[in-house]
Design an enzyme around this catalytic site. Structure first.
Site: not given
Ligand code: AMP
Length: 275
Positions: A34, A146-147
């Site tokens: 993040h 990542k997603d």
């Protein structure tokens, strides 16, 4: 850093920020992945807005909504230290008022892979991100590779529903042993943690096989052999980077995608083969 809980307050506060506004939506339990998105937004934009909202709409009935890690005070400190200008952290009742019924569908791409295993998940994601984009009205939306399926679906959302933001995708941040950082890594027992990097190894082996000319089925078999025997595989596949349709052989741009459970914890990872 201003902390805001109400959409109306957010709109007013955001009007005073320097443009371009970079926006990083999160569900909290913040880690270095993040923070990389935030750092990138700060470097590239005049102001950085982060949202922190564990979105009930994107969790299935038997998923981890209740036990998802929440630590607002700790997260707030990390965001303050990272130089974030505004944190938007609404309560669930503020985002989903009584009898809330309007949703945004992710469409067919939202039904494959993650969407097949988590029915309704991506409609929950597209709905909340549409709401957040309307509230924050950013110039740039930062998403993590990542997603990958989420990033592709949200890029389509922004384009197809004419949101004014530009989407920028930030590379996956990993532990030294290759495990992709995830808030859910906190659930792993020591033995599960030791097994978890094998998902990344499997993807890397599969990529090498594909680059050496193997077809997807053969490359997948080689990759699978690297997965820790304790893992329960959901999928390991090669897909088109725009449609998430499976590919029989390597053709860039593509994603190699993988998902597996280590104990009760489900982890996902991917490699991006750029054009
Ligand atoms: P989440 O809080 O899990 O909803 O994630 C918020 C954003 O951070 C999403 O755009 C994720 O793709 C991104 N993200 C999560 N993990 C990582 C990571 N290891 N590296 C880079 N970005 C990440």
């Amino acid at each position: 850093m201003r902390v805001i809980e109400e959409p109306a307050q957010a709109r007013a506060a955001l009007q005073t920020l320097a443009r371009p506004i970079g926006f990083v939506p999160t569900m909290g339990a913040l880690h270095a992945g993040h923070l990389r998105l935030i750092e990138t937004a700060r470097q590239q934009c005049g102001a950085c807005v982060v949202s922190l909202f564990v979105n009930p709409l994107q969790f299935g009935p038997n998923e981890d909504y209740e036990r998802y890690p929440r630590d607002l005070e700790h997260d707030r400190q990390k965001l303050e230290a990272s130089g974030v200008d505004v944190l938007f952290a609404p309560q669930s009742e503020v985002m989903y008022t009584q009898n809330f019924s309007t949703t945004v569908s992710a469409g067919e791409i939202g039904e494959r892979y993650e969407g097949a295993i988590r029915p309704g998940h991506f409609d929950g994601v597209t709905t909340v991100v549409a709401k957040l984009l309307n509230i924050v009205q950013p110039d740039v939306l930062y998403l993590g590779q990542k997603d990958a399926q989420q990033a592709v679906i949200l890029t389509k959302l922004v384009r197809e529903l004419n949101f004014a933001a530009e989407v920028r995708i930030v590379e996956t941040v990993r532990e030294a042993d290759g495990l992709a950082l995830s808030s859910r890594n906190a659930y792993l027992s020591p033995s599960e943690r030791a097994a978890a990097p094998s998902l990344h190894v499997a993807l890397n082996v599969m990529l090498t096989e594909l680059q050496n000319g193997a077809e997807t089925d053969r490359a997948r078999a080689r990759g699978l052999a690297m997965l820790d025997p304790s893992a329960q595989l959901d999928y390991l596949d090669l897909v088109d980077a725009h449609t998430f349709q499976p590919l029989p052989a390597l053709r860039a741009p593509a994603f190699l995608i993988g998902a597996a459970k280590f104990g009760r914890t489900r982890l996902i990872d991917n490699l991006w083969v750029r054009a």
